[in-house]
Motif scaffolding. Structure first.
Motif, PDB file in Angstrom:
ATOM      1  N   LYS A 140      10.913  -3.924  45.926  1.00 31.50           N
ATOM      2  CA  LYS A 140      12.174  -4.566  46.299  1.00 31.50           C
ATOM      3  C   LYS A 140      13.059  -3.573  47.034  1.00 31.50           C
ATOM      4  O   LYS A 140      12.980  -2.371  46.835  1.00 31.50           O
ATOM      5  CB  LYS A 140      12.904  -5.063  45.053  1.00 31.50           C
ATOM      6  N   ARG A 141      13.936  -4.092  47.869  1.00 30.34           N
ATOM      7  CA  ARG A 141      14.925  -3.250  48.546  1.00 30.34           C
ATOM      8  C   ARG A 141      16.100  -2.976  47.614  1.00 30.34           C
ATOM      9  O   ARG A 141      16.712  -1.923  47.638  1.00 30.34           O
ATOM     10  CB  ARG A 141      15.393  -3.930  49.839  1.00 30.34           C
ATOM     11  N   THR A 142      16.432  -3.967  46.768  1.00 26.29           N
ATOM     12  CA  THR A 142      17.550  -3.807  45.836  1.00 26.29           C
ATOM     13  C   THR A 142      17.345  -4.733  44.652  1.00 26.29           C
ATOM     14  O   THR A 142      16.436  -5.563  44.641  1.00 26.29           O
ATOM     15  CB  THR A 142      18.895  -4.077  46.532  1.00 26.29           C
ATOM     16  N   THR A 143      18.218  -4.584  43.657  1.00 28.85           N
ATOM     17  CA  THR A 143      18.194  -5.434  42.466  1.00 28.85           C
ATOM     18  C   THR A 143      19.599  -5.953  42.203  1.00 28.85           C
ATOM     19  O   THR A 143      20.587  -5.404  42.708  1.00 28.85           O
ATOM     20  CB  THR A 143      17.728  -4.642  41.225  1.00 28.85           C
ATOM     21  N   GLU A 144      19.691  -6.975  41.382  1.00 31.74           N
ATOM     22  CA  GLU A 144      21.011  -7.505  41.008  1.00 31.74           C
ATOM     23  C   GLU A 144      21.821  -6.441  40.277  1.00 31.74           C
ATOM     24  O   GLU A 144      23.033  -6.342  40.467  1.00 31.74           O
ATOM     25  CB  GLU A 144      20.865  -8.766  40.153  1.00 31.74           C
ATOM     26  N   GLU A 145      21.143  -5.626  39.460  1.00 32.75           N
ATOM     27  CA  GLU A 145      21.854  -4.570  38.724  1.00 32.75           C
ATOM     28  C   GLU A 145      22.452  -3.543  39.688  1.00 32.75           C
ATOM     29  O   GLU A 145      23.613  -3.126  39.518  1.00 32.75           O
ATOM     30  CB  GLU A 145      20.893  -3.873  37.750  1.00 32.75           C
ATOM     31  N   LEU A 147      23.255  -4.000  42.859  1.00 28.27           N
ATOM     32  CA  LEU A 147      24.355  -4.609  43.612  1.00 28.27           C
ATOM     33  C   LEU A 147      25.605  -4.776  42.751  1.00 28.27           C
ATOM     34  O   LEU A 147      26.726  -4.600  43.246  1.00 28.27           O
ATOM     35  CB  LEU A 147      23.925  -5.950  44.210  1.00 28.27           C
ATOM     36  N   THR A 148      25.437  -5.067  41.477  1.00 22.94           N
ATOM     37  CA  THR A 148      26.591  -5.168  40.572  1.00 22.94           C
ATOM     38  C   THR A 148      27.307  -3.823  40.493  1.00 22.94           C
ATOM     39  O   THR A 148      28.541  -3.758  40.613  1.00 22.94           O
ATOM     40  CB  THR A 148      26.146  -5.635  39.173  1.00 22.94           C
ATOM     41  N   GLU A 149      26.547  -2.743  40.305  1.00 19.92           N
ATOM     42  CA  GLU A 149      27.148  -1.396  40.256  1.00 19.92           C
ATOM     43  C   GLU A 149      27.886  -1.080  41.552  1.00 19.92           C
ATOM     44  O   GLU A 149      28.990  -0.524  41.531  1.00 19.92           O
ATOM     45  CB  GLU A 149      26.065  -0.341  40.030  1.00 19.92           C
ATOM     46  N   ILE A 150      27.275  -1.416  42.670  1.00 19.78           N
ATOM     47  CA  ILE A 150      27.888  -1.149  43.978  1.00 19.78           C
ATOM     48  C   ILE A 150      29.213  -1.888  44.112  1.00 19.78           C
ATOM     49  O   ILE A 150      30.222  -1.305  44.506  1.00 19.78           O
ATOM     50  CB  ILE A 150      26.916  -1.554  45.122  1.00 19.78           C
ATOM     51  N   ILE A 151      29.201  -3.161  43.776  1.00 16.80           N
ATOM     52  CA  ILE A 151      30.411  -3.979  43.938  1.00 16.80           C
ATOM     53  C   ILE A 151      31.531  -3.519  43.011  1.00 16.80           C
ATOM     54  O   ILE A 151      32.704  -3.548  43.382  1.00 16.80           O
ATOM     55  CB  ILE A 151      30.079  -5.473  43.713  1.00 16.80           C
ATOM     56  N   LEU A 152      31.186  -3.069  41.825  1.00 23.41           N
ATOM     57  CA  LEU A 152      32.205  -2.639  40.862  1.00 23.41           C
ATOM     58  C   LEU A 152      32.800  -1.270  41.175  1.00 23.41           C
ATOM     59  O   LEU A 152      33.844  -0.912  40.639  1.00 23.41           O
ATOM     60  CB  LEU A 152      31.629  -2.653  39.444  1.00 23.41           C
ATOM     61  N   THR A 202      33.031  -1.258  49.672  1.00 21.40           N
ATOM     62  CA  THR A 202      33.400  -2.589  50.132  1.00 21.40           C
ATOM     63  C   THR A 202      32.121  -3.232  50.641  1.00 21.40           C
ATOM     64  O   THR A 202      31.453  -2.687  51.527  1.00 21.40           O
ATOM     65  CB  THR A 202      34.432  -2.529  51.279  1.00 21.40           C
ATOM     66  N   PHE A 203      31.749  -4.353  50.048  1.00 29.02           N
ATOM     67  CA  PHE A 203      30.543  -5.058  50.475  1.00 29.02           C
ATOM     68  C   PHE A 203      31.003  -6.336  51.156  1.00 29.02           C
ATOM     69  O   PHE A 203      31.710  -7.140  50.566  1.00 29.02           O
ATOM     70  CB  PHE A 203      29.666  -5.389  49.259  1.00 29.02           C
ATOM     71  N   LEU A 204      30.613  -6.504  52.411  1.00 30.61           N
ATOM     72  CA  LEU A 204      31.023  -7.666  53.175  1.00 30.61           C
ATOM     73  C   LEU A 204      29.864  -8.627  53.362  1.00 30.61           C
ATOM     74  O   LEU A 204      28.703  -8.212  53.458  1.00 30.61           O
ATOM     75  CB  LEU A 204      31.546  -7.232  54.549  1.00 30.61           C
ATOM     76  N   LYS A 205      30.183  -9.905  53.446  1.00 27.01           N
ATOM     77  CA  LYS A 205      29.164 -10.928  53.677  1.00 27.01           C
ATOM     78  C   LYS A 205      29.560 -11.756  54.899  1.00 27.01           C
ATOM     79  O   LYS A 205      30.735 -11.945  55.194  1.00 27.01           O
ATOM     80  CB  LYS A 205      29.009 -11.835  52.461  1.00 27.01           C
ATOM     81  N   PHE A 206      28.563 -12.208  55.602  1.00 22.68           N
ATOM     82  CA  PHE A 206      28.738 -13.107  56.737  1.00 22.68           C
ATOM     83  C   PHE A 206      28.209 -14.458  56.270  1.00 22.68           C
ATOM     84  O   PHE A 206      27.033 -14.578  55.921  1.00 22.68           O
ATOM     85  CB  PHE A 206      27.927 -12.606  57.940  1.00 22.68           C
ATOM     86  N   THR A 207      29.089 -15.439  56.208  1.00 22.08           N
ATOM     87  CA  THR A 207      28.666 -16.754  55.721  1.00 22.08           C
ATOM     88  C   THR A 207      28.784 -17.797  56.820  1.00 22.08           C
ATOM     89  O   THR A 207      29.643 -17.714  57.696  1.00 22.08           O
ATOM     90  CB  THR A 207      29.499 -17.212  54.506  1.00 22.08           C
ATOM     91  N   GLU A 208      27.881 -18.744  56.734  1.00 22.49           N
ATOM     92  CA  GLU A 208      27.879 -19.886  57.638  1.00 22.49           C
ATOM     93  C   GLU A 208      27.460 -21.086  56.805  1.00 22.49           C
ATOM     94  O   GLU A 208      26.426 -21.036  56.124  1.00 22.49           O
ATOM     95  CB  GLU A 208      26.872 -19.629  58.765  1.00 22.49           C
ATOM     96  N   ASN A 209      28.266 -22.133  56.838  1.00 23.72           N
ATOM     97  CA  ASN A 209      28.000 -23.326  56.018  1.00 23.72           C
ATOM     98  C   ASN A 209      27.799 -22.958  54.544  1.00 23.72           C
ATOM     99  O   ASN A 209      26.873 -23.439  53.895  1.00 23.72           O
ATOM    100  CB  ASN A 209      26.781 -24.091  56.543  1.00 23.72           C
ATOM    101  N   ASP A 210      28.664 -22.082  54.042  1.00 23.96           N
ATOM    102  CA  ASP A 210      28.644 -21.634  52.642  1.00 23.96           C
ATOM    103  C   ASP A 210      27.374 -20.890  52.240  1.00 23.96           C
ATOM    104  O   ASP A 210      27.093 -20.733  51.056  1.00 23.96           O
ATOM    105  CB  ASP A 210      28.885 -22.805  51.671  1.00 23.96           C
TER     106      ASP A 210
END
Length: 168
Positions: free
Chosen positions: A40-45, A47-52, A57-65
């Motif tokens: 895997k490139r990453t795990t939920e764990e 990403l949780t540590e990163i976001i906290l 700053t983690f940015l997302k690009f969304t389209e149609n939710d």
């Protein structure tokens, strides 16, 4: 639309990042690492540590939710580190990555930071060329690619990170 990632986004973000870098789905795009690495490139764990972490700053690009792109920005002394730039494999070459890089530069300016930095796997010549077309230059610094249970090297070439930076 580009906004900050929330903890609720982690499952979708994990799926997006892993699908863009590893496995069969990643081969639909040009940024795949499937020929170099398994796992895997990453795990939920992770990403949780990163976001906290308040330095991130983690940015997302969304389209149609739906999250179709992302980028991690990490404040490091006098630089803003750009990592995990991801675009859904089916949507690569549509300008989303370019928009995410522009947002990273805007974020750096907001913080009063004039240098963006990143690491790229050395054998990813097409990706390095893309970043160079967007103003990044090699610093000459390199470091060995880390081996772990998630990043399993299947390349016949030794992997290392090269450092790129851009002054804004």
């Amino acid at each position: 639309m580009i906004t900050k990632v929330t903890l609720q986004d982690i499952p979708a973000l994990t799926t997006l990042i892993n699908s863009a870098y590893r496995g069969e789905t990643s081969k639909k795009g040009w940024t795949t690492e499937a020929h170099l690495l398994e796992g895997k490139r990453t795990t939920e764990e992770e990403l949780t540590e990163i976001i906290l972490n308040p330095k991130n700053t983690f940015l997302k690009f969304t389209e149609n939710d739906k999250i179709i792109g992302s980028v991690l920005l990490v404040e490091k002394e006098h630089q803003l580190y750009v990592g995990m730039l991801t675009v859904s494999p089916e949507l690569q070459n549509a300008g989303i990555g370019k928009k995410m890089l522009a947002e990273a530069e805007s974020h750096a300016k907001t913080l009063g930071i004039s240098t963006l930095s990143m690491t790229v796997v050395s054998v990813r010549s097409e990706l390095i060329a893309w970043y160079k077309r967007h103003g990044y230059v090699e610093t000459g610094e390199r470091e060995p690619f880390p081996s772990s249970d998630i990043h399993i090297n299947i390349s016949d070439k030794p992997l290392e990170f090269i450092f790129l930076e851009k002054k804004i």
